[in-house]
Design an enzyme around this catalytic site. Structure first.
Site, PDB file in Angstrom:
ATOM      1  N   ILE A  17       0.817  -1.215   0.000  1.00 14.70           N
ATOM      2  CA  ILE A  17       0.000   0.000   0.000  1.00 14.70           C
ATOM      3  C   ILE A  17       0.858   1.277   0.000  1.00 14.70           C
ATOM      4  O   ILE A  17       0.408   2.326  -0.469  1.00 14.70           O
ATOM      5  CB  ILE A  17      -1.008  -0.019   1.173  1.00 14.70           C
ATOM      6  CG1 ILE A  17      -2.206   0.876   0.866  1.00 14.70           C
ATOM      7  CG2 ILE A  17      -0.363   0.356   2.492  1.00 14.70           C
ATOM      8  CD1 ILE A  17      -3.414   0.619   1.726  1.00 14.70           C
ATOM      9  N   ASN A  30      -3.064   2.219  15.461  1.00 13.46           N
ATOM     10  CA  ASN A  30      -3.611   1.964  16.807  1.00 13.46           C
ATOM     11  C   ASN A  30      -3.989   3.312  17.402  1.00 13.46           C
ATOM     12  O   ASN A  30      -3.653   4.359  16.845  1.00 13.46           O
ATOM     13  CB  ASN A  30      -2.619   1.181  17.673  1.00 13.46           C
ATOM     14  CG  ASN A  30      -1.327   1.945  17.884  1.00 13.46           C
ATOM     15  OD1 ASN A  30      -1.307   3.005  18.506  1.00 13.46           O
ATOM     16  ND2 ASN A  30      -0.238   1.422  17.343  1.00 13.46           N
ATOM     17  N   GLY A  38       3.589  -3.890  11.278  1.00 12.74           N
ATOM     18  CA  GLY A  38       2.712  -4.143  10.133  1.00 12.74           C
ATOM     19  C   GLY A  38       2.630  -3.001   9.145  1.00 12.74           C
ATOM     20  O   GLY A  38       3.626  -2.320   8.860  1.00 12.74           O
ATOM     21  N   ASP A  40       1.160  -0.174   9.456  1.00  8.00           N
ATOM     22  CA  ASP A  40       1.381   1.106  10.140  1.00  8.00           C
ATOM     23  C   ASP A  40       2.872   1.478  10.102  1.00  8.00           C
ATOM     24  O   ASP A  40       3.244   2.600   9.711  1.00  8.00           O
ATOM     25  CB  ASP A  40       0.882   0.940  11.593  1.00  8.00           C
ATOM     26  CG  ASP A  40       0.749   2.241  12.360  1.00  8.00           C
ATOM     27  OD1 ASP A  40       0.863   3.311  11.737  1.00  8.00           O
ATOM     28  OD2 ASP A  40       0.508   2.181  13.586  1.00  8.00           O
ATOM     29  N   THR A 131      -6.644  -7.616  10.328  1.00  7.19           N
ATOM     30  CA  THR A 131      -6.420  -9.059  10.109  1.00  7.19           C
ATOM     31  C   THR A 131      -4.967  -9.496  10.316  1.00  7.19           C
ATOM     32  O   THR A 131      -4.616 -10.643  10.049  1.00  7.19           O
ATOM     33  CB  THR A 131      -6.898  -9.500   8.705  1.00  7.19           C
ATOM     34  OG1 THR A 131      -6.101  -8.853   7.714  1.00  7.19           O
ATOM     35  CG2 THR A 131      -8.357  -9.166   8.492  1.00  7.19           C
ATOM     36  N   GLY A 132      -4.123  -8.566  10.805  1.00  5.14           N
ATOM     37  CA  GLY A 132      -2.732  -8.922  11.120  1.00  5.14           C
ATOM     38  C   GLY A 132      -2.589  -9.097  12.628  1.00  5.14           C
ATOM     39  O   GLY A 132      -3.147 -10.023  13.206  1.00  5.14           O
ATOM     40  N   TYR A 134      -4.017  -7.682  14.985  1.00  3.31           N
ATOM     41  CA  TYR A 134      -5.288  -7.667  15.714  1.00  3.31           C
ATOM     42  C   TYR A 134      -6.124  -8.945  15.518  1.00  3.31           C
ATOM     43  O   TYR A 134      -7.211  -9.061  16.090  1.00  3.31           O
ATOM     44  CB  TYR A 134      -6.098  -6.415  15.371  1.00  3.31           C
ATOM     45  CG  TYR A 134      -5.596  -5.137  16.023  1.00  3.31           C
ATOM     46  CD1 TYR A 134      -4.550  -5.152  16.943  1.00  3.31           C
ATOM     47  CD2 TYR A 134      -6.168  -3.898  15.726  1.00  3.31           C
ATOM     48  CE1 TYR A 134      -4.089  -3.988  17.541  1.00  3.31           C
ATOM     49  CE2 TYR A 134      -5.717  -2.721  16.327  1.00  3.31           C
ATOM     50  CZ  TYR A 134      -4.679  -2.765  17.227  1.00  3.31           C
ATOM     51  OH  TYR A 134      -4.229  -1.602  17.820  1.00  3.31           O
TER      52      TYR A 134
HETATM   53  N1  AR6 Z   1       0.806  -3.052   2.307  1.00  2.00           N
HETATM   54  C1  AR6 Z   1      -0.412  -3.651   2.396  1.00  2.00           C
HETATM   55  N2  AR6 Z   1      -0.764  -4.458   3.420  1.00  2.00           N
HETATM   56  C2  AR6 Z   1       0.164  -4.683   4.377  1.00  2.00           C
HETATM   57  C3  AR6 Z   1       1.453  -4.091   4.371  1.00  2.00           C
HETATM   58  C4  AR6 Z   1       1.762  -3.243   3.260  1.00  2.00           C
HETATM   59  N3  AR6 Z   1       2.952  -2.641   3.162  1.00  2.00           N
HETATM   60  N4  AR6 Z   1       2.129  -4.522   5.471  1.00  2.00           N
HETATM   61  C5  AR6 Z   1       1.316  -5.355   6.150  1.00  2.00           C
HETATM   62  N5  AR6 Z   1       0.131  -5.465   5.487  1.00  2.00           N
HETATM   63  P1  AR6 Z   1      -1.516  -5.182  10.575  1.00  2.00           P
HETATM   64  P2  AR6 Z   1      -3.903  -4.741  12.263  1.00  2.00           P
HETATM   65  C6  AR6 Z   1      -1.069  -6.251   5.831  1.00  2.00           C
HETATM   66  O1  AR6 Z   1      -0.928  -6.083  11.601  1.00  2.00           O
HETATM   67  O2  AR6 Z   1      -4.213  -6.196  12.308  1.00  2.00           O
HETATM   68  C7  AR6 Z   1       0.255  -2.273  14.086  1.00  2.00           C
HETATM   69  O3  AR6 Z   1       1.351  -2.491  14.912  1.00  2.00           O
HETATM   70  C8  AR6 Z   1      -0.925  -7.415   6.774  1.00  2.00           C
HETATM   71  O4  AR6 Z   1      -0.395  -8.544   6.080  1.00  2.00           O
HETATM   72  O5  AR6 Z   1      -0.633  -4.181   9.938  1.00  2.00           O
HETATM   73  O6  AR6 Z   1      -5.027  -3.776  12.015  1.00  2.00           O
HETATM   74  C9  AR6 Z   1      -0.569  -1.050  14.507  1.00  2.00           C
HETATM   75  O7  AR6 Z   1       0.227  -0.046  15.089  1.00  2.00           O
HETATM   76  C10 AR6 Z   1      -2.380  -7.634   7.171  1.00  2.00           C
HETATM   77  O8  AR6 Z   1      -3.062  -8.350   6.139  1.00  2.00           O
HETATM   78  O9  AR6 Z   1      -2.778  -4.331  11.201  1.00  2.00           O
HETATM   79  C11 AR6 Z   1      -1.532  -1.632  15.482  1.00  2.00           C
HETATM   80  O10 AR6 Z   1      -0.983  -1.714  16.776  1.00  2.00           O
HETATM   81  C12 AR6 Z   1      -2.958  -6.210   7.183  1.00  2.00           C
HETATM   82  O11 AR6 Z   1      -1.988  -5.401   6.508  1.00  2.00           O
HETATM   83  C13 AR6 Z   1      -1.786  -3.028  14.953  1.00  2.00           C
HETATM   84  O12 AR6 Z   1      -0.636  -3.370  14.201  1.00  2.00           O
HETATM   85  C14 AR6 Z   1      -3.187  -5.645   8.573  1.00  2.00           C
HETATM   86  O13 AR6 Z   1      -2.198  -6.106   9.467  1.00  2.00           O
HETATM   87  C15 AR6 Z   1      -2.964  -3.069  14.009  1.00  2.00           C
HETATM   88  O14 AR6 Z   1      -3.234  -4.398  13.647  1.00  2.00           O
END
Ligand code: AR6
Length: 185
Positions: A17, A30, A38, A40, A131-132, A134
């Site tokens: 993204i 968050n 992730g 973020d 879905t990561g 969380y």
């Molecule tokens: N581009 C697209 N999708 C991505 C990328 C990217 N560069 N990197 C990871 N993903 P997550 P959450 C996907 O854990 O579950 C953070 O520490 C990943 O594979 O990023 O909402 C925040 O600060 C997954 O499918 O977000 C919060 O504390 C999706 O993005 C917490 O994680 C979401 O995974 C939020 O958790």
């Protein structure tokens, strides 16, 4: 996969993204808005430190020092990203669907789209929120995300919405959900 909804486009793709050239990208943040792992972490690294400064400003001046509540959304510039804006939203932590998680996840998509629309933004990319780290199950999350986005596009002229999935598996799950939704319309 690309579908048309009342003159708007909904696209599913695999990608990073932070490379998206839509006007806005959405961050799965968050409540602190201070970055994390992730997507973020990737967005903050690619945007540069000005993004963190802008998030701190919002915490101080808009949220009076409080955290951004789950399901809500705020907007900053994109700084060094190709996208002009970043919309930060906080997904629910999955607790076995005991805590209104589906509604809260739906609010993330709806409030982000609403905010984008208010700012005149016509193209936006979402990651698969929650879905990561969380742990929200991807299959259910895909249904919530796609239902919320399509319901929005059915009643509001917008432009383009992209779901940027980070793995083939996530893409396949979202594609199956979208096909199922379209066939039952
Ligand atoms: N581009 C697209 N999708 C991505 C990328 C990217 N560069 N990197 C990871 N993903 P997550 P959450 C996907 O854990 O579950 C953070 O520490 C990943 O594979 O990023 O909402 C925040 O600060 C997954 O499918 O977000 C919060 O504390 C999706 O993005 C917490 O994680 C979401 O995974 C939020 O958790």
């Amino acid at each position: 996969m690309k579908v048309e909804i009342k003159g708007n486009t909904l696209k599913l793709m695999i990608g990073d993204i932070t490379k998206q050239e839509t006007e806005a990208i959405v961050n799965a943040a968050n409540g602190t808005l201070l970055g994390g792992g992730g997507v973020d972490g990737a967005i903050h690294r690619a945007a540069g430190k000005e993004l963190l400064e802008a998030c701190k400003e919002i915490r101080k001046n808009v949220l009076q020092g409080k955290e951004l509540p789950t399901g809500e959304a705020v907007i900053t510039k994109g700084y060094r990203l190709p996208a002009k804006y970043v919309i930060h939203t906080v997904g629910p932590v999955w607790k076995g669907n005991t805590n209104n998680e589906e509604k809260l996840l739906s609010n993330c998509y709806n409030n982000s789209l609403q905010l984008a629309k208010e700012k005149g933004i016509q193209s936006i990319s979402f990651p698969s929120i929650s879905t990561g780290v969380y742990r929200f199950p991807v299959d259910l999350a895909s249904k919530v995300a796609l239902t919320t986005i399509t319901d929005f596009l059915k009643i509001q002229p917008f432009g383009e919405v992209v779901m940027t999935l980070f793995s083939q598996n996530d893409y396949d799950v979202y594609e199956a959900s979208l096909k199922e939704m379209l066939s039952s319309d």
